[in-house]
Design an enzyme around this catalytic site. Structure first.
Site: not given
Length: 85
Positions: A27-29, A75
């Site tokens: 995930s890059c959130s 992130y």
């Protein structure tokens, strides 16, 4: 909604992964903390009806430092899972 989407896509991948296969998910959130990411994976594993071993939990590389006190910089997170069946 995003958390449900992450769970659904990981659950589907877990269901079709070959026995003994390896799944890398990420995930890059910054809205999804490491803790929530791991909880989501635990729920997906539980719903998959399969057994998985956590082989690695990854973060950001050294050229993307997470700045203490600036949560938005933390992130990137990922996990390497191995099917145990």
């Amino acid at each position: 909604g995003a958390l449900r989407g992450y769970k659904d896509i990981n659950l589907q991948a877990m269901k079709v992964l070959a026995p003994g296969g390896t799944l890398f998910t990420a995930s890059c959130s910054h809205h999804l903390s490491r803790g929530l990411f791991f909880e989501m994976l635990q729920e997906a594993v539980g719903d998959s009806g399969r057994r998985f071993a956590l082989r690695a939990f990854t973060g950001q590389p050294v050229d993307h430092p997470e700045i203490i006190g600036i949560p938005e910089t933390g992130y990137l997170k990922g996990a390497v899972l191995e099917s145990m069946d």
